[in-house]
Design a protein around this motif. Structure first.
Motif, PDB file in Angstrom:
ATOM      1  N   GLY A 200       0.814  -1.208   0.000  1.00 22.03           N
ATOM      2  CA  GLY A 200       0.000   0.000   0.000  1.00 22.03           C
ATOM      3  C   GLY A 200       0.848   1.260   0.000  1.00 22.03           C
ATOM      4  N   GLN A 201       1.953   1.232   0.742  1.00 21.79           N
ATOM      5  CA  GLN A 201       2.837   2.400   0.798  1.00 21.79           C
ATOM      6  C   GLN A 201       3.519   2.646  -0.550  1.00 21.79           C
ATOM      7  OE1 GLN A 201       5.337   1.306   4.085  1.00 21.79           O
ATOM      8  NE2 GLN A 201       3.760   1.773   5.623  1.00 21.79           N
ATOM      9  N   LEU A 202       3.937   1.564  -1.219  1.00 21.48           N
ATOM     10  CA  LEU A 202       4.519   1.713  -2.556  1.00 21.48           C
ATOM     11  C   LEU A 202       3.486   2.253  -3.523  1.00 21.48           C
ATOM     12  CD1 LEU A 202       6.605   1.397  -4.783  1.00 21.48           C
ATOM     13  CD2 LEU A 202       6.095  -1.064  -4.840  1.00 21.48           C
ATOM     14  N   CYS A 204       0.991   4.092  -2.962  1.00 23.45           N
ATOM     15  CA  CYS A 204       0.732   5.513  -2.701  1.00 23.45           C
ATOM     16  C   CYS A 204       1.707   6.416  -3.448  1.00 23.45           C
ATOM     17  CB  CYS A 204       0.797   5.802  -1.204  1.00 23.45           C
ATOM     18  SG  CYS A 204      -0.601   5.145  -0.275  1.00 23.45           S
ATOM     19  N   ARG A 205       2.906   5.938  -3.663  1.00 23.25           N
ATOM     20  CA  ARG A 205       3.905   6.732  -4.377  1.00 23.25           C
ATOM     21  C   ARG A 205       3.730   6.649  -5.897  1.00 23.25           C
ATOM     22  NH1 ARG A 205       9.824   5.925  -1.882  1.00 23.25           N
ATOM     23  NH2 ARG A 205      10.172   7.633  -3.368  1.00 23.25           N
ATOM     24  N   LEU A 206       2.849   5.787  -6.335  1.00 26.04           N
ATOM     25  CA  LEU A 206       2.643   5.587  -7.775  1.00 26.04           C
ATOM     26  C   LEU A 206       1.304   6.111  -8.271  1.00 26.04           C
ATOM     27  CD1 LEU A 206       3.982   1.912  -7.982  1.00 26.04           C
ATOM     28  CD2 LEU A 206       5.228   4.018  -8.522  1.00 26.04           C
ATOM     29  N   LEU A 207       0.511   6.675  -7.379  1.00 28.89           N
ATOM     30  CA  LEU A 207      -0.820   7.144  -7.766  1.00 28.89           C
ATOM     31  C   LEU A 207      -0.731   8.302  -8.751  1.00 28.89           C
ATOM     32  CD1 LEU A 207      -2.602   7.152  -4.283  1.00 28.89           C
ATOM     33  CD2 LEU A 207      -2.797   5.428  -6.094  1.00 28.89           C
ATOM     34  N   TYR A 230      -6.769  -6.650   0.544  1.00 31.34           N
ATOM     35  CA  TYR A 230      -7.553  -5.584  -0.098  1.00 31.34           C
ATOM     36  C   TYR A 230      -7.768  -4.425   0.863  1.00 31.34           C
ATOM     37  CZ  TYR A 230     -11.486  -3.274  -2.398  1.00 31.34           C
ATOM     38  OH  TYR A 230     -12.306  -2.336  -2.983  1.00 31.34           O
ATOM     39  N   GLU A 231      -8.197  -4.736   2.067  1.00 31.15           N
ATOM     40  CA  GLU A 231      -8.554  -3.677   3.011  1.00 31.15           C
ATOM     41  C   GLU A 231      -7.324  -2.907   3.479  1.00 31.15           C
ATOM     42  OE1 GLU A 231     -11.179  -1.244   5.021  1.00 31.15           O
ATOM     43  OE2 GLU A 231     -11.503  -2.759   3.453  1.00 31.15           O
ATOM     44  N   THR A 232      -6.218  -3.618   3.727  1.00 32.23           N
ATOM     45  CA  THR A 232      -5.006  -2.941   4.188  1.00 32.23           C
ATOM     46  C   THR A 232      -4.484  -1.977   3.132  1.00 32.23           C
ATOM     47  OG1 THR A 232      -4.423  -4.886   5.521  1.00 32.23           O
ATOM     48  CG2 THR A 232      -2.677  -3.282   5.088  1.00 32.23           C
ATOM     49  N   VAL A 233      -4.428  -2.440   1.894  1.00 36.00           N
ATOM     50  CA  VAL A 233      -3.949  -1.580   0.810  1.00 36.00           C
ATOM     51  C   VAL A 233      -4.931  -0.446   0.565  1.00 36.00           C
ATOM     52  CG1 VAL A 233      -3.371  -1.488  -1.645  1.00 36.00           C
ATOM     53  CG2 VAL A 233      -2.584  -3.412  -0.246  1.00 36.00           C
ATOM     54  N   ARG A 234      -6.213  -0.758   0.618  1.00 40.78           N
ATOM     55  CA  ARG A 234      -7.238   0.277   0.369  1.00 40.78           C
ATOM     56  C   ARG A 234      -7.127   1.415   1.374  1.00 40.78           C
ATOM     57  NH1 ARG A 234     -11.763   2.255   2.096  1.00 40.78           N
ATOM     58  NH2 ARG A 234     -11.718   0.900   3.929  1.00 40.78           N
ATOM     59  N   VAL A 235      -6.892   1.070   2.642  1.00 41.56           N
ATOM     60  CA  VAL A 235      -6.784   2.102   3.671  1.00 41.56           C
ATOM     61  C   VAL A 235      -5.582   3.006   3.392  1.00 41.56           C
ATOM     62  CG1 VAL A 235      -6.270   2.492   6.104  1.00 41.56           C
ATOM     63  CG2 VAL A 235      -8.010   0.822   5.452  1.00 41.56           C
ATOM     64  N   GLU A 236      -4.440   2.397   3.067  1.00 40.23           N
ATOM     65  CA  GLU A 236      -3.256   3.193   2.748  1.00 40.23           C
ATOM     66  C   GLU A 236      -3.523   4.129   1.570  1.00 40.23           C
ATOM     67  OE1 GLU A 236      -0.222   3.370   4.108  1.00 40.23           O
ATOM     68  OE2 GLU A 236      -0.377   1.780   5.607  1.00 40.23           O
ATOM     69  N   VAL A 237      -4.140   3.580   0.532  1.00 44.43           N
ATOM     70  CA  VAL A 237      -4.393   4.353  -0.688  1.00 44.43           C
ATOM     71  C   VAL A 237      -5.419   5.445  -0.440  1.00 44.43           C
ATOM     72  CG1 VAL A 237      -5.331   4.220  -3.022  1.00 44.43           C
ATOM     73  CG2 VAL A 237      -3.706   2.508  -2.244  1.00 44.43           C
ATOM     74  N   MET A 239      -6.127   7.055   2.287  1.00 52.41           N
ATOM     75  CA  MET A 239      -5.535   8.175   3.037  1.00 52.41           C
ATOM     76  C   MET A 239      -4.654   9.020   2.128  1.00 52.41           C
ATOM     77  SD  MET A 239      -4.621   6.647   6.825  1.00 52.41           S
ATOM     78  CE  MET A 239      -3.461   5.425   6.198  1.00 52.41           C
ATOM     79  N   SER A 240      -3.892   8.380   1.272  1.00 55.89           N
ATOM     80  CA  SER A 240      -3.013   9.116   0.367  1.00 55.89           C
ATOM     81  C   SER A 240      -3.814   9.881  -0.674  1.00 55.89           C
ATOM     82  CB  SER A 240      -2.051   8.161  -0.329  1.00 55.89           C
ATOM     83  OG  SER A 240      -1.243   8.846  -1.255  1.00 55.89           O
ATOM     84  N   MET A 241      -4.850   9.260  -1.206  1.00 56.49           N
ATOM     85  CA  MET A 241      -5.661   9.907  -2.233  1.00 56.49           C
ATOM     86  C   MET A 241      -6.426  11.084  -1.665  1.00 56.49           C
ATOM     87  SD  MET A 241      -6.921   6.491  -4.203  1.00 56.49           S
ATOM     88  CE  MET A 241      -8.352   7.276  -4.883  1.00 56.49           C
ATOM     89  N   ASP A 242      -6.881  10.945  -0.431  1.00 57.73           N
ATOM     90  CA  ASP A 242      -7.594  12.057   0.202  1.00 57.73           C
ATOM     91  C   ASP A 242      -6.688  13.273   0.324  1.00 57.73           C
ATOM     92  OD1 ASP A 242      -9.861  10.565   0.408  1.00 57.73           O
ATOM     93  OD2 ASP A 242      -9.609  10.069   2.530  1.00 57.73           O
ATOM     94  N   SER A 243      -5.422  13.014   0.664  1.00 63.05           N
ATOM     95  CA  SER A 243      -4.498  14.137   0.822  1.00 63.05           C
ATOM     96  C   SER A 243      -4.050  14.682  -0.525  1.00 63.05           C
ATOM     97  CB  SER A 243      -3.283  13.697   1.646  1.00 63.05           C
ATOM     98  OG  SER A 243      -2.567  12.676   0.966  1.00 63.05           O
ATOM     99  N   ALA A 244      -4.026  13.803  -1.553  1.00 65.22           N
ATOM    100  CA  ALA A 244      -3.579  14.245  -2.879  1.00 65.22           C
ATOM    101  C   ALA A 244      -4.719  14.799  -3.720  1.00 65.22           C
ATOM    102  CB  ALA A 244      -2.926  13.086  -3.621  1.00 65.22           C
ATOM    103  N   GLY A 245      -5.943  14.518  -3.295  1.00 70.56           N
ATOM    104  CA  GLY A 245      -7.091  15.017  -4.035  1.00 70.56           C
ATOM    105  C   GLY A 245      -7.335  14.307  -5.350  1.00 70.56           C
ATOM    106  N   THR A 246      -6.840  13.045  -5.479  1.00 66.15           N
ATOM    107  CA  THR A 246      -7.056  12.288  -6.708  1.00 66.15           C
ATOM    108  C   THR A 246      -8.331  11.473  -6.611  1.00 66.15           C
ATOM    109  OG1 THR A 246      -5.645  10.544  -5.810  1.00 66.15           O
ATOM    110  CG2 THR A 246      -4.615  12.147  -7.274  1.00 66.15           C
ATOM    111  N   GLY A 247      -8.750  10.928  -7.754  1.00 65.08           N
ATOM    112  CA  GLY A 247      -9.981  10.156  -7.790  1.00 65.08           C
ATOM    113  C   GLY A 247      -9.789   8.730  -7.307  1.00 65.08           C
ATOM    114  N   ASP A 248     -10.842   7.945  -7.382  1.00 64.14           N
ATOM    115  CA  ASP A 248     -10.833   6.573  -6.897  1.00 64.14           C
ATOM    116  C   ASP A 248      -9.989   5.691  -7.810  1.00 64.14           C
ATOM    117  OD1 ASP A 248     -11.485   4.439  -5.294  1.00 64.14           O
ATOM    118  OD2 ASP A 248     -13.230   3.909  -6.492  1.00 64.14           O
TER     119      ASP A 248
END
Length: 266
Positions: A200-202, A204-207, A230-237, A239-248
């Motif tokens: 999930g952390q990786l 987040c850097r590729l979104l 699924y859930e662990t990665v989804r949570v990481e993503v 949080m990152s997407m919310d801060s980056a303002g990107t879509g789903d």
């Protein structure tokens, strides 16, 4: 361009990637029969396959390679270190030398209308790589079996439209599970496998806005659950997407021994 996991997990891996006219397999860590059944589900046969890209020589990535290569004469692409390791793997059997085509990390390989770019990864194998495959402006990355990642990994995977990304284990399940200590340390080490959290952390850097699908793969049978990955990665993503303002970002988990949903790159 299409991307599809035929099988993905600690017991065997085989990924299809292709265009309308060029068809590739990345790894054949399942039986030749299962690989052919998976291709039939995609309305293809092994005779349609233009090449097999091998990431490394562990049996869950090459179990069916010898059978298919000898039967169909399909070209095999791998690093020189991996080729030598395959030739020393008795269970694969003898593969004609002319079928092997060496590749090098960071040097592109062109197979008909597909461009393949191997990239170095950190794993306890002879000379392992992951692959980026592109058709025009459409790009997919297939990245499993990496114990760790760095800025090179991130830079190599930027701009992908779809990814198959390892989410091998849940750290807590692994630590309290039945594996012997040395094996737990191997999996957790820098040359082992990515945990759900690290995947999930990786990711987040590729979104980026053009990332259309992420397929989580190579899940451990004993140390993970599809729902947990699924859930662990989804949570990481999330949080990152919310801060980056990107879509789903659509996210799916590859099935262990069945053909997964086909990803069509728009």
């Amino acid at each position: 361009m299409r991307l599809c996991s035929i099988a993905s997990g600690s017991s065997g891996n085989c990924i299809y990637a292709g265009s309308d006219s060029t068809h590739l397999l990345v790894d054949v860590g399942i039986s030749g029969k299962k690989a052919e059944e998976g291709l039939r589900a995609l309305e293809l046969s092994m005779r349609d396959i233009d090449g097999i890209l091998i990431t490394h020589e562990h049996v869950d990535h090459i179990a069916g390679l010898g059978v298919l290569a000898r039967k169909y004469g399909t070209p095999i692409y791998a690093t020189q270190g991996t080729i030598e390791a395959i030739r020393n793997t008795a269970c694969v059997g003898k593969i004609p030398q002319e079928l092997f085509h060496p590749v090098c990390a960071d040097e592109k390989l062109i197979i008909k209308d597909l461009v393949c770019n191997p990239l170095s990864i950190s794993h306890d194998a002879a000379q392992p790589v992951a692959y980026r495959i592109s058709h025009g402006k459409k790009k997919v990355g297939i990245v499993t079996d990496l114990g760790n990642y760095n800025d090179y990994t991130v830079e190599s995977l930027k701009g992908m439209n779809a990814l198959v990304l390892e989410a091998n284990h849940d750290v807590n399940m692994l630590q309290v599970g039945p594996y012997p200590y040395y094996l737990k340390q191997r999996i957790l080490g820098d040359k082992g496998h990515l945990s759900n959290e690290r995947a999930g952390q990786l990711l987040c850097r590729l979104l980026h806005p053009q990332l259309q699908m992420v397929v989580l793969g190579h899940l451990s049978k004993d140390n993970n659950l599809p729902e947990l990955a699924y859930e662990t990665v989804r949570v990481e993503v999330t949080m990152s997407m919310d801060s980056a303002g990107t879509g789903d970002i659509p996210l799916q988990v590859a099935r262990r021994s069945e053909v997964s949903e086909v990803v069509h790159i728009a």
